[in-house]
Write a protein that holds these residues in place. Sequence first.
Motif, PDB file in Angstrom:
ATOM      1  N   GLN A   1      32.373  47.537  71.376  1.00 59.37           N
ATOM      2  CA  GLN A   1      32.367  47.397  72.829  1.00 59.37           C
ATOM      3  C   GLN A   1      30.946  47.267  73.360  1.00 59.37           C
ATOM      4  O   GLN A   1      30.705  46.625  74.388  1.00 59.37           O
ATOM      5  CB  GLN A   1      33.065  48.603  73.466  1.00 59.37           C
ATOM      6  CG  GLN A   1      34.582  48.574  73.357  1.00 59.37           C
ATOM      7  CD  GLN A   1      35.225  49.837  73.894  1.00 59.37           C
ATOM      8  OE1 GLN A   1      34.584  50.884  74.010  1.00 59.37           O
ATOM      9  NE2 GLN A   1      36.504  49.747  74.239  1.00 59.37           N
TER      10      GLN A   1
ATOM     11  N   SER B   1      32.715  39.302  70.375  1.00 56.58           N
ATOM     12  CA  SER B   1      33.152  39.429  71.769  1.00 56.58           C
ATOM     13  C   SER B   1      34.362  40.337  71.933  1.00 56.58           C
ATOM     14  O   SER B   1      34.332  41.294  72.694  1.00 56.58           O
ATOM     15  CB  SER B   1      33.462  38.040  72.335  1.00 56.58           C
ATOM     16  OG  SER B   1      34.441  37.391  71.550  1.00 56.58           O
ATOM     17  N   LYS B   2      35.425  40.103  71.186  1.00 58.66           N
ATOM     18  CA  LYS B   2      36.710  40.742  71.487  1.00 58.66           C
ATOM     19  C   LYS B   2      37.185  41.708  70.422  1.00 58.66           C
ATOM     20  O   LYS B   2      38.344  42.130  70.441  1.00 58.66           O
ATOM     21  CB  LYS B   2      37.769  39.655  71.662  1.00 58.66           C
ATOM     22  CG  LYS B   2      37.974  38.813  70.414  1.00 58.66           C
ATOM     23  CD  LYS B   2      39.035  37.739  70.621  1.00 58.66           C
ATOM     24  CE  LYS B   2      39.241  36.931  69.354  1.00 58.66           C
ATOM     25  NZ  LYS B   2      40.251  35.881  69.509  1.00 58.66           N
ATOM     26  N   TYR B   3      36.349  42.107  69.505  1.00 60.95           N
ATOM     27  CA  TYR B   3      36.852  42.763  68.305  1.00 60.95           C
ATOM     28  C   TYR B   3      37.054  44.264  68.448  1.00 60.95           C
ATOM     29  O   TYR B   3      37.636  44.893  67.571  1.00 60.95           O
ATOM     30  CB  TYR B   3      35.954  42.421  67.122  1.00 60.95           C
ATOM     31  CG  TYR B   3      35.870  40.923  66.961  1.00 60.95           C
ATOM     32  CD1 TYR B   3      36.977  40.200  66.541  1.00 60.95           C
ATOM     33  CD2 TYR B   3      34.722  40.226  67.336  1.00 60.95           C
ATOM     34  CE1 TYR B   3      36.934  38.827  66.450  1.00 60.95           C
ATOM     35  CE2 TYR B   3      34.671  38.852  67.246  1.00 60.95           C
ATOM     36  CZ  TYR B   3      35.789  38.159  66.805  1.00 60.95           C
ATOM     37  OH  TYR B   3      35.752  36.786  66.741  1.00 60.95           O
TER      38      TYR B   3
ATOM     39  N   ARG C   1      39.037  45.457  70.621  1.00 59.40           N
ATOM     40  CA  ARG C   1      40.486  45.498  70.810  1.00 59.40           C
ATOM     41  C   ARG C   1      41.216  45.352  69.480  1.00 59.40           C
ATOM     42  O   ARG C   1      42.246  46.004  69.257  1.00 59.40           O
ATOM     43  CB  ARG C   1      40.907  44.384  71.781  1.00 59.40           C
ATOM     44  CG  ARG C   1      42.414  44.292  72.016  1.00 59.40           C
ATOM     45  CD  ARG C   1      43.009  45.596  72.498  1.00 59.40           C
ATOM     46  NE  ARG C   1      44.444  45.517  72.652  1.00 59.40           N
ATOM     47  CZ  ARG C   1      45.273  46.559  72.606  1.00 59.40           C
ATOM     48  NH1 ARG C   1      44.783  47.784  72.423  1.00 59.40           N
ATOM     49  NH2 ARG C   1      46.559  46.402  72.766  1.00 59.40           N
TER      50      ARG C   1
END
Length: 306
Positions: free
Chosen positions: A162, A178-180, A182
Amino acid sequence: MTLRGLAADALVLCLCIIHQQNLCAKSIQLRNVMSTVVKCINFIKSRSLNSRLFKNFLEVLDADHCNLIYYCEVRWLSRSDMLTRFYSLRSEVCQFMDMQANPVDELSNSQWLCDLAFMVDISKHHNELNMQLQGPNQLLHVMFARVKSFETKLQLWKVQLQNNDTTHFPILQEQKPSKYARECEKISEVFTEKFQDMKIKQLELDIFATPFNVTAAAVPSKFQLEIIQLQSDDTLKAMYLNTPLADFYQRYINADDFPILRKHGLKFLSLFGSTYCCEQFFSKLNLTKSRFRSRLTDETLKWNCE
């Protein structure tokens, strides 16, 4: 697969921890990565001409590797090696696919390459956990402790990702994550779901594995008096610290002084945490029943004796 632990008055059921961890590893939702990677590998390696051309192409470029690795869904541990090799040869694969008039747009897509890098790192972490869970004579509480450790790591990685901290994801450091966070959260949720039954047994495991650390008031009433008696014996505490757990229960926790604790200990000692030993036995059986042992010739008899 369900495994059983038996004692004089109890039956405990649990699922194979290694198989459960395998299901958790498959929960990663980046299916676009695997489908594209497998498609490229199959295009190159399933055709003998393409395979030879690709090998020659790698030799000309003086690449770090001489070929790609096939992926087998059954042998899921091969996924990490396959993805690592593919990532290392991604530019060569892209050039070769273009030369074969079969371009793969994903290989030039920065977001897809980022997904691939994450898959390489997280697959390696899963493999490391799986290797820790393998091996003979692994008691249930040790295997479960390693699973809990991995869950805690997932929470750490979630927070770090994050904040764009990729300390524990060295391949992902080369890209722009970017999104890992989650994705780590999703994997953690699957671990929580799969190992919920084991977490219910946590107090029983603590009584078995760390009887000197539990609080008498916190354990079920049938254990309380024996726990107090055990924790008051300094000699037994010294034996516990210097003796393997299985030997400790068999040699020092006798049925006269600790009937309930002894039954409890034998119950968890008899419980298999995974099917590793069973599968290892069948692997040895397949080796024994190989084609070399099915022919009674002078050559094979000599080989068998060696």
